[in-house]
Motif scaffolding. Structure first.
Motif, PDB file in Angstrom:
ATOM      1  N   HIS A  80      17.609  32.764  11.100  1.00  0.00           N
ATOM      2  CA  HIS A  80      17.747  32.018   9.217  1.00  0.00           C
ATOM      3  C   HIS A  80      17.417  30.852   9.161  1.00  0.00           C
ATOM      4  O   HIS A  80      17.130  30.670   7.754  1.00  0.00           O
ATOM      5  CB  HIS A  80      19.350  32.258   9.076  1.00  0.00           C
ATOM      6  CG  HIS A  80      19.438  34.129   9.610  1.00  0.00           C
ATOM      7  ND1 HIS A  80      19.433  35.244   8.315  1.00  0.00           N
ATOM      8  CD2 HIS A  80      21.149  34.598  10.574  1.00  0.00           C
ATOM      9  CE1 HIS A  80      20.480  36.151   8.915  1.00  0.00           C
ATOM     10  NE2 HIS A  80      20.478  35.796  10.128  1.00  0.00           N
ATOM     11  N   LEU A 139      16.685  40.854   9.516  1.00  0.00           N
ATOM     12  CA  LEU A 139      17.560  39.697   8.378  1.00  0.00           C
ATOM     13  C   LEU A 139      18.782  40.375   8.422  1.00  0.00           C
ATOM     14  O   LEU A 139      19.660  39.572   8.043  1.00  0.00           O
ATOM     15  CB  LEU A 139      16.978  39.180   7.390  1.00  0.00           C
ATOM     16  CG  LEU A 139      15.094  38.139   8.460  1.00  0.00           C
ATOM     17  CD1 LEU A 139      14.203  38.283   7.161  1.00  0.00           C
ATOM     18  CD2 LEU A 139      15.600  37.195   9.027  1.00  0.00           C
ATOM     19  N   THR A 142      21.165  40.635  11.632  1.00  0.00           N
ATOM     20  CA  THR A 142      21.621  39.838  11.797  1.00  0.00           C
ATOM     21  C   THR A 142      22.716  39.012  11.075  1.00  0.00           C
ATOM     22  O   THR A 142      22.540  38.171   9.971  1.00  0.00           O
ATOM     23  CB  THR A 142      20.815  39.023  12.178  1.00  0.00           C
ATOM     24  OG1 THR A 142      19.364  40.066  12.681  1.00  0.00           O
ATOM     25  CG2 THR A 142      20.969  37.891  13.228  1.00  0.00           C
ATOM     26  N   ASN A 144      24.421  35.854   9.602  1.00  0.00           N
ATOM     27  CA  ASN A 144      23.968  34.287   9.228  1.00  0.00           C
ATOM     28  C   ASN A 144      24.819  33.776   9.338  1.00  0.00           C
ATOM     29  O   ASN A 144      25.767  34.136   8.712  1.00  0.00           O
ATOM     30  CB  ASN A 144      23.141  34.979   8.165  1.00  0.00           C
ATOM     31  CG  ASN A 144      22.835  33.351   7.522  1.00  0.00           C
ATOM     32  OD1 ASN A 144      22.161  32.250   8.558  1.00  0.00           O
ATOM     33  ND2 ASN A 144      22.445  32.939   6.190  1.00  0.00           N
ATOM     34  N   LYS A 146      25.309  30.328   8.279  1.00  0.00           N
ATOM     35  CA  LYS A 146      25.103  29.861   7.280  1.00  0.00           C
ATOM     36  C   LYS A 146      26.186  30.748   5.572  1.00  0.00           C
ATOM     37  O   LYS A 146      25.818  30.121   4.874  1.00  0.00           O
ATOM     38  CB  LYS A 146      23.589  29.589   6.494  1.00  0.00           C
ATOM     39  CG  LYS A 146      23.098  29.028   7.718  1.00  0.00           C
ATOM     40  CD  LYS A 146      21.682  28.751   7.628  1.00  0.00           C
ATOM     41  CE  LYS A 146      20.972  27.418   7.848  1.00  0.00           C
ATOM     42  NZ  LYS A 146      19.456  26.821   8.122  1.00  0.00           N
ATOM     43  N   SER A 222      17.061  37.433  16.780  1.00  0.00           N
ATOM     44  CA  SER A 222      18.360  38.383  16.505  1.00  0.00           C
ATOM     45  C   SER A 222      19.400  38.660  17.629  1.00  0.00           C
ATOM     46  O   SER A 222      20.231  38.336  17.594  1.00  0.00           O
ATOM     47  CB  SER A 222      17.662  40.032  16.071  1.00  0.00           C
ATOM     48  OG  SER A 222      19.111  40.070  15.478  1.00  0.00           O
ATOM     49  N   ALA A 225      21.087  35.800  18.532  1.00  0.00           N
ATOM     50  CA  ALA A 225      22.161  35.027  16.599  1.00  0.00           C
ATOM     51  C   ALA A 225      22.773  36.164  16.938  1.00  0.00           C
ATOM     52  O   ALA A 225      24.060  35.680  16.928  1.00  0.00           O
ATOM     53  CB  ALA A 225      21.422  35.577  15.110  1.00  0.00           C
ATOM     54  N   SER A 229      27.157  34.137  17.534  1.00  0.00           N
ATOM     55  CA  SER A 229      28.106  34.835  16.661  1.00  0.00           C
ATOM     56  C   SER A 229      28.955  35.590  17.550  1.00  0.00           C
ATOM     57  O   SER A 229      30.428  35.840  16.847  1.00  0.00           O
ATOM     58  CB  SER A 229      27.735  36.303  16.015  1.00  0.00           C
ATOM     59  OG  SER A 229      28.376  36.438  14.757  1.00  0.00           O
TER      60      SER A 229
END
Length: 234
Positions: A80, A139, A142, A144, A146, A222, A225, A229
């Protein structure tokens, strides 16, 4: 070293061996620090291995995996952190290279089929459409860090996936019906040349955007990420 290292596959053990060798040969880190780094990468690889993800998909080459440890001033960018445009262009170029390469080779060996579904305009638009849709859906789906509050629910994830597949199929069918007068089939060699030119643009975009990894870098980003996470939730 981590006690679970023996659970790595042979390919992943070789990856760790080469990774550690590259770090040791190209840095001034202490032996203890190198062991700590190797343990960290091994743990990530073990976690990914359970999902069927390979070392190349997760880290790229051993050299690429070692790079962030060899140059501590460079912080690896996350999925991201990139803008949509370079990610979509990267994916679109990969699709275009694959299609044009296949078309070029198939037409070269079967020229009597030269007017069947290999129009250059439809090829360009299909690659652009596919790259944009795939990038957008990755996007969206996945995690994020933020904006964790904006994570889609499971039902919304399925809606995104279904909408993406439908959009791709409709676009593929429509673009495949373009008349030859505006969608000419090129000679086989032309497709090979275009694939090579697309590869040059692909490398330029990678260098400019700072993208690394295999052909489908967005998939690798991805996956990383998702692993990050999962770690934060433990």
């Amino acid at each position: 070293m981590v006690e679970e290292k023996h659970q790595l596959t042979k390919k992943n053990e070789d990856f760790i061996f080469r990774f550690k060798k590259i770090v040791a040969q190209n840095s001034h880190l202490s032996a203890e620090k190198i062991e700590e780094i190797t343990d960290e990468v091994t743990a990530e690889l073990l976690a990914a291995q359970g999902t069927g993800t390979t070392a190349v998909q997760l880290f790229g080459t051993p050299t690429q995996a070692a790079q962030k440890y060899l140059d501590p001033t460079v912080t690896a960018k996350k999925l991201h952190d990139y803008k949509f445009a370079p990610l979509a262009l990267d994916t679109s170029l990969v699709i275009f290279m694959l299609f044009s390469g296949v078309f070029g080779l198939s037409l070269f060996f079967a020229k009597q089929q030269a007017n069947q579904g290999a129009g250059i305009i439809s090829l360009l638009l299909i690659a652009a459409l596919g790259g944009s849709i795939y990038t957008g859906i990755i996007l969206k789906l996945t995690p994020n860090p933020k904006a964790p509050e904006n994570a889609p629910s499971n039902s919304r994830r399925w809606l995104y996936l279904i909408a993406a597949v439908v959009a791709w199929l409709i676009g593929f069918l429509i673009l495949g019906l373009l008349p030859p007068v505006i969608n000419p089939t090129l000679p086989p060699v032309a497709y090979i040349i275009l694939a090579a030119a697309a590869y040059g643009l692909f490398r330029w975009n990678r260098q400019k955007a700072g993208l690394k990894g295999g052909f489908f870098a967005i998939s690798q980003l991805s996956q990383q990420a998702r692993l990050d996470s999962a770690k934060t939730k433990k």
